[in-house]
Enzyme design. Structure first.
Site, PDB file in Angstrom:
ATOM      1  N   ARG A 134      42.044  44.727  36.036  1.00 43.53           N
ATOM      2  CA  ARG A 134      43.423  44.366  35.667  1.00 43.53           C
ATOM      3  C   ARG A 134      43.620  44.636  34.183  1.00 43.53           C
ATOM      4  O   ARG A 134      42.904  44.077  33.355  1.00 43.53           O
ATOM      5  CB  ARG A 134      43.724  42.891  35.978  1.00 43.53           C
ATOM      6  CG  ARG A 134      45.235  42.615  36.116  1.00 43.53           C
ATOM      7  CD  ARG A 134      45.550  41.128  36.220  1.00 43.53           C
ATOM      8  NE  ARG A 134      45.216  40.491  34.973  1.00 43.53           N
ATOM      9  CZ  ARG A 134      44.605  39.305  34.874  1.00 43.53           C
ATOM     10  NH1 ARG A 134      44.286  38.621  35.932  1.00 43.53           N
ATOM     11  NH2 ARG A 134      44.326  38.807  33.688  1.00 43.53           N
ATOM     12  N   GLU A 154      44.259  43.323  26.874  1.00 44.42           N
ATOM     13  CA  GLU A 154      42.839  43.472  27.204  1.00 44.42           C
ATOM     14  C   GLU A 154      42.707  44.173  28.549  1.00 44.42           C
ATOM     15  O   GLU A 154      43.684  44.309  29.297  1.00 44.42           O
ATOM     16  CB  GLU A 154      42.140  42.109  27.267  1.00 44.42           C
ATOM     17  CG  GLU A 154      42.676  41.220  28.376  1.00 44.42           C
ATOM     18  CD  GLU A 154      41.662  40.199  28.893  1.00 44.42           C
ATOM     19  OE1 GLU A 154      40.462  40.303  28.593  1.00 44.42           O
ATOM     20  OE2 GLU A 154      42.094  39.309  29.643  1.00 44.42           O
ATOM     21  N   ASN A 156      40.379  43.866  31.999  1.00 41.80           N
ATOM     22  CA  ASN A 156      39.417  43.009  32.708  1.00 41.80           C
ATOM     23  C   ASN A 156      38.636  43.801  33.741  1.00 41.80           C
ATOM     24  O   ASN A 156      39.225  44.512  34.555  1.00 41.80           O
ATOM     25  CB  ASN A 156      40.164  41.868  33.399  1.00 41.80           C
ATOM     26  CG  ASN A 156      40.804  40.918  32.397  1.00 41.80           C
ATOM     27  OD1 ASN A 156      40.111  40.197  31.689  1.00 41.80           O
ATOM     28  ND2 ASN A 156      42.125  40.954  32.307  1.00 41.80           N
ATOM     29  N   SER A 161      41.890  37.984  38.410  1.00 43.41           N
ATOM     30  CA  SER A 161      42.456  37.088  39.421  1.00 43.41           C
ATOM     31  C   SER A 161      43.972  37.205  39.541  1.00 43.41           C
ATOM     32  O   SER A 161      44.609  37.958  38.816  1.00 43.41           O
ATOM     33  CB  SER A 161      42.039  35.648  39.109  1.00 43.41           C
ATOM     34  OG  SER A 161      42.435  35.318  37.815  1.00 43.41           O
ATOM     35  N   LYS A 327      35.361  42.820  24.808  1.00 39.74           N
ATOM     36  CA  LYS A 327      36.389  43.086  23.777  1.00 39.74           C
ATOM     37  C   LYS A 327      35.854  44.075  22.738  1.00 39.74           C
ATOM     38  O   LYS A 327      36.611  44.842  22.150  1.00 39.74           O
ATOM     39  CB  LYS A 327      36.784  41.812  23.059  1.00 39.74           C
ATOM     40  CG  LYS A 327      37.556  40.668  23.719  1.00 39.74           C
ATOM     41  CD  LYS A 327      38.072  40.658  24.976  1.00 39.74           C
ATOM     42  CE  LYS A 327      38.887  39.514  25.456  1.00 39.74           C
ATOM     43  NZ  LYS A 327      38.472  38.918  26.731  1.00 39.74           N
ATOM     44  N   LYS A 422      38.759  37.620  18.466  1.00 34.18           N
ATOM     45  CA  LYS A 422      38.247  37.433  19.830  1.00 34.18           C
ATOM     46  C   LYS A 422      36.731  37.635  19.902  1.00 34.18           C
ATOM     47  O   LYS A 422      36.214  38.606  19.377  1.00 34.18           O
ATOM     48  CB  LYS A 422      38.888  38.457  20.781  1.00 34.18           C
ATOM     49  CG  LYS A 422      40.388  38.395  20.853  1.00 34.18           C
ATOM     50  CD  LYS A 422      40.901  39.310  21.957  1.00 34.18           C
ATOM     51  CE  LYS A 422      42.403  39.322  21.987  1.00 34.18           C
ATOM     52  NZ  LYS A 422      42.918  40.162  23.091  1.00 34.18           N
ATOM     53  N   GLU A 426      35.480  35.725  28.515  1.00 34.21           N
ATOM     54  CA  GLU A 426      36.591  35.860  29.456  1.00 34.21           C
ATOM     55  C   GLU A 426      37.052  34.489  29.903  1.00 34.21           C
ATOM     56  O   GLU A 426      36.306  33.522  29.811  1.00 34.21           O
ATOM     57  CB  GLU A 426      36.143  36.650  30.695  1.00 34.21           C
ATOM     58  CG  GLU A 426      35.723  38.074  30.426  1.00 34.21           C
ATOM     59  CD  GLU A 426      36.843  38.899  29.851  1.00 34.21           C
ATOM     60  OE1 GLU A 426      38.008  38.671  30.229  1.00 34.21           O
ATOM     61  OE2 GLU A 426      36.566  39.765  29.007  1.00 34.21           O
ATOM     62  N   GLY A 427      38.266  34.452  30.434  1.00 41.22           N
ATOM     63  CA  GLY A 427      38.712  33.235  31.101  1.00 41.22           C
ATOM     64  C   GLY A 427      39.621  32.352  30.262  1.00 41.22           C
ATOM     65  O   GLY A 427      40.035  31.283  30.705  1.00 41.22           O
ATOM     66  N   ARG A 522      52.375  36.841  34.177  1.00 38.11           N
ATOM     67  CA  ARG A 522      52.187  35.440  33.804  1.00 38.11           C
ATOM     68  C   ARG A 522      53.099  35.156  32.626  1.00 38.11           C
ATOM     69  O   ARG A 522      53.171  35.959  31.691  1.00 38.11           O
ATOM     70  CB  ARG A 522      50.740  35.173  33.389  1.00 38.11           C
ATOM     71  CG  ARG A 522      49.766  35.104  34.564  1.00 38.11           C
ATOM     72  CD  ARG A 522      48.343  35.180  34.095  1.00 38.11           C
ATOM     73  NE  ARG A 522      48.123  36.425  33.351  1.00 38.11           N
ATOM     74  CZ  ARG A 522      47.055  36.659  32.605  1.00 38.11           C
ATOM     75  NH1 ARG A 522      46.115  35.754  32.482  1.00 38.11           N
ATOM     76  NH2 ARG A 522      46.927  37.824  31.971  1.00 38.11           N
TER      77      ARG A 522
HETATM   78  P1  ADP Z   1      40.793  36.435  27.986  1.00 36.19           P
HETATM   79  O1  ADP Z   1      39.821  37.498  28.401  1.00 36.19           O
HETATM   80  O2  ADP Z   1      40.142  35.149  27.682  1.00 36.19           O
HETATM   81  O3  ADP Z   1      41.944  36.324  28.944  1.00 36.19           O
HETATM   82  P2  ADP Z   1      42.700  37.725  26.166  1.00 36.19           P
HETATM   83  O4  ADP Z   1      42.312  38.849  25.290  1.00 36.19           O
HETATM   84  O5  ADP Z   1      43.512  38.064  27.360  1.00 36.19           O
HETATM   85  O6  ADP Z   1      41.382  36.917  26.566  1.00 36.19           O
HETATM   86  O7  ADP Z   1      43.489  36.665  25.302  1.00 36.19           O
HETATM   87  C1  ADP Z   1      44.046  35.495  25.885  1.00 36.19           C
HETATM   88  C2  ADP Z   1      45.541  35.392  25.601  1.00 36.19           C
HETATM   89  O8  ADP Z   1      45.788  35.439  24.196  1.00 36.19           O
HETATM   90  C3  ADP Z   1      46.378  36.529  26.188  1.00 36.19           C
HETATM   91  O9  ADP Z   1      46.719  36.277  27.529  1.00 36.19           O
HETATM   92  C4  ADP Z   1      47.596  36.516  25.257  1.00 36.19           C
HETATM   93  O10 ADP Z   1      48.511  35.493  25.643  1.00 36.19           O
HETATM   94  C5  ADP Z   1      46.985  36.128  23.920  1.00 36.19           C
HETATM   95  N1  ADP Z   1      46.667  37.350  23.141  1.00 36.19           N
HETATM   96  C6  ADP Z   1      45.512  38.036  23.170  1.00 36.19           C
HETATM   97  N2  ADP Z   1      45.560  39.112  22.351  1.00 36.19           N
HETATM   98  C7  ADP Z   1      46.785  39.120  21.800  1.00 36.19           C
HETATM   99  C8  ADP Z   1      47.447  39.963  20.849  1.00 36.19           C
HETATM  100  N3  ADP Z   1      46.837  41.021  20.318  1.00 36.19           N
HETATM  101  N4  ADP Z   1      48.715  39.647  20.500  1.00 36.19           N
HETATM  102  C9  ADP Z   1      49.344  38.565  21.029  1.00 36.19           C
HETATM  103  N5  ADP Z   1      48.774  37.732  21.909  1.00 36.19           N
HETATM  104  C10 ADP Z   1      47.499  37.980  22.294  1.00 36.19           C
HETATM  105 MG    MG Z   2      39.933  38.771  30.127  1.00 32.92          MG
HETATM  106 MG    MG Z   3      43.366  37.733  29.385  1.00 37.53          MG
END
Ligand code: ADP
Ligand code: MG
Ligand code: MG
Length: 546
Positions: A134, A154, A156, A161, A327, A422, A426-427, A522
């Site tokens: 995803r 990101e 996945n 999910s 990441k 970051k 994950e999660g 979401r």
């Molecule tokens: P995870 O793998 O834990 O889901 P993410 O990289 O998706 O980690 O980060 C979690 C959340 O943080 C994302 O769903 C988003 O809402 C926010 N986020 C992550 N990166 C960015 C970014 N570059 N700009 C704005 N919001 C971000």
């Molecule tokens: Mg993720």
């Molecule tokens: Mg995410």
């Protein structure tokens, strides 16, 4: 692109009577169509007694049609890209390994890598792998700009999910439209603006492709799940589709179950033995657990993970593909020349020997267009190239600690307000945002900088609102809709079946099949930095194309 749609006018106005009708319809529809969760409990009973509806939005989220189609198109390229990363041992050793890469300083990554290395030394028995992916995006519209674009959050590669629940929210919004016409409050509400969502069949087609590649009809698919999982229905819908449409049985087991039920015979076949039945052969291992360190409280869980991986069953994902989803990999891809290693546009993609998945400059540019600036906290070069207006920004200096910092860390301090940091996790709930960054950097042991990346914040359109209904069962806002300013994150699902093929002497690493298979939205309250349906910050949503 620019659009005539005004985000600040969304959603259209409703009176209280209309809103109440929609909430009642939405929550009852959700409960009767399995758009559900298990309730929060200290311990889930062995046989569930009740379910609650998933947190959901009343209106779909507005997404420009061209950007939605662009995200769907990008998915095919990302499928091939990540499959090839997972097949490039040398690259993964370099970036994620415990001898040269992130695995040196991140114990979880190091453990996974070390087990994978051992596996390679012993001889990998199954070279085919499946990825159910995803890719997540936010709309990006920097303050004061008209132009709207799509930027990747990101990618996945494990436990992606909400595919099946997303399909159900899309159906819910179509139901609300069919039942009420949404009270004619918006001209955007019309069937051609609600894109189809067939993610369940799409994800299952990936699992079926792996099962068929394994080649034993009566083998079963193993779902590795977490104890106490609340998002079981999202997983069960995949199981029902596999059985009803493809006559393939699923066995659900936790790492703890598997420590006694799983065995690998001298033929490398993976068997599950349960008290009441004879041993069952496994074709495909689908991980909905194993993506976070808390899934491995002791050595035993790693041992189980690698036992599974040592077999001839096809892993979804393999450890290699899980590592590819780090990441750090996402950030390293933004370095000059790295993308070309995987999608070489020069000679019909000669490096990978696959004419059918040859990409040109146009596709590479499109991928790069979907990225924001990223760098490693331990890096000295390339630390802020794409930060807007940063060329004259001074690097932080003053204390002796700061003065000896790598440029990547110093730059993260300077530009903190525009960044998220970051780790390799994950999660949800692992990132550090904006104002919290400098203090965090003060406490981060210097050695651990290598495990963190800095990423420019994506800036979604301002002023978009929505009606969010939290999960049922009372609590703040429970059962009522909250009208609030929101940010919507679009996810595109895809899968790839890949690995080595051919006779011993002429083995080729290739992508056997890949598809783009659906989407998810979401939506989270604007005030929350982080989304996360399971962690309670956001709701499931769908799309109205504008
Ligand atoms: P995870 O793998 O834990 O889901 P993410 O990289 O998706 O980690 O980060 C979690 C959340 O943080 C994302 O769903 C988003 O809402 C926010 N986020 C992550 N990166 C960015 C970014 N570059 N700009 C704005 N919001 C971000
Ligand atoms: Mg993720
Ligand atoms: Mg995410």
């Amino acid at each position: 692109m620019t659009t005539s749609f005004s985000f600040a006018d969304w959603p259209p106005a409703l009176d209280d009577v209309q809103l109440d009708e929609l909430i009642l319809r939405a929550t009852t529809y959700a409960l009767s169509h399995g758009l559900t969760y298990l309730p929060v409990r200290d311990q889930q009973p062995r046989f569930p007694l009740d379910a609650i509806h998933a947190p959901l939005s009343i209106f779909p989220a507005p997404i420009p049609r061209t950007l939605f189609e662009q995200a769907q198109k990008l998915q095919r390229i990302y499928n091939v890209l990540y499959a090839r990363i997972a097949m490039d041992d040398e690259f993964l050793d370099e970036v994620m390994g415990a001898e040269k890469g992130v695995g040196q300083v991140d114990d979880f990554v190091g453990q996974l890598w070390a087990g994978w290395k051992q596996l390679r030394d012993d001889g990998v028995k199954q070279t085919l792998q499946l990825g159910l992916f995803r890719s997540d995006y936010l709309l990006h519209q920097p303050a004061g700009a008209d132009a709207l674009s799509l930027k990747q959050v990101e990618f996945n590669t494990i436990s992606s999910s909400f595919g099946t629940l997303s399909e159900r929210v899309a159906a819910l919004h179509r139901h609300l439209y069919a039942a009420t016409g949404y009270f004619n409050v918006s001209s955007y509400f019309s069937p051609q603006n609600f894109p189809p969502n067939e993610t369940t069949a799409g994800l299952v087609s990936g699992l079926v492709a792996a099962h068929k590649a394994y080649g034993v009809d009566d083998a079963r698919i193993l779902f590795v799940v977490q104890a106490g999982e609340r998002n079981v229905f999202d997983q069960r819908w995949l199981e029902y589709e596999l059985l009803e449409k493809h006559s393939i049985h699923v066995i659900r087991q936790t790492f703890s179950d598997l420590s006694s039920s799983a065995s690998v015979d001298s033929d490398s076949t993976l068997w599950i033995t349960r008290p009441t039945s004879s041993p069952t052969r496994i074709s495909t291992i689908y991980f909905r657990a194993g993506y976070t360190p808390t899934d491995y409280p002791t050595r035993a869980e790693y041992t189980t993970r690698f036992l599974l991986e040592r077999s001839s069953a096809i892993s979804c994902p393999s450890v290699a593909l899980q590592l590819a989803g780090g990441k750090k990999v996402q950030q390293v891809l933004t370095r000059p020349g790295v993308l070309e290693r995987f999608l070489d546009p020069r000679e019909g993609d000669g490096t990978w020997g696959e004419k059918e998945n040859a990409f040109g400059k146009e596709e590479l540019d499109a991928l790069r267009e979907s990225w924001v600036g990223m760098w490693g906290l331990d890096e000295d070069g390339n630390a802020d190239p794409s930060i807007r207006g940063s060329s004259s920004a001074p690097l932080a200096s003053g204390s002796s600690v700061v003065a000896t910092e790598p440029r990547g860390t110093a730059s993260a301090r300077t530009h903190a307000a525009r960044l998220v940091l970051k780790p390799q996790r994950e999660g949800g709930g692992n990132n550090v945002y904006k104002a919290a960054i400098p203090a965090f950097l003060d406490t981060l042991p210097p050695r651990e900088r290598a495990a963190w990346i800095a990423m420019e914040l994506i800036e979604p359109p301002e002023g978009v609102r929505s009606f969010l209904v939290r999960a049922g069962g009372g609590g703040e806002g429970g059962g009522r809709a909250v009208r609030t300013e929101v940010v919507s994150e679009l996810g595109i699902f895809g899968w790839a079946l890949f690995g080595e093929q051919g006779e011993e002497k002429a083995k080729e690493r290739k992508v056997l099949e890949e598809r783009e298979v659906g989407w998810l939205v979401r939506t989270k309250g604007k005030e929350s930095d982080e989304g996360g349906v399971a962690t309670g910050f956001s709701v499931l949503d769908s799309i109205v194309l504008v």
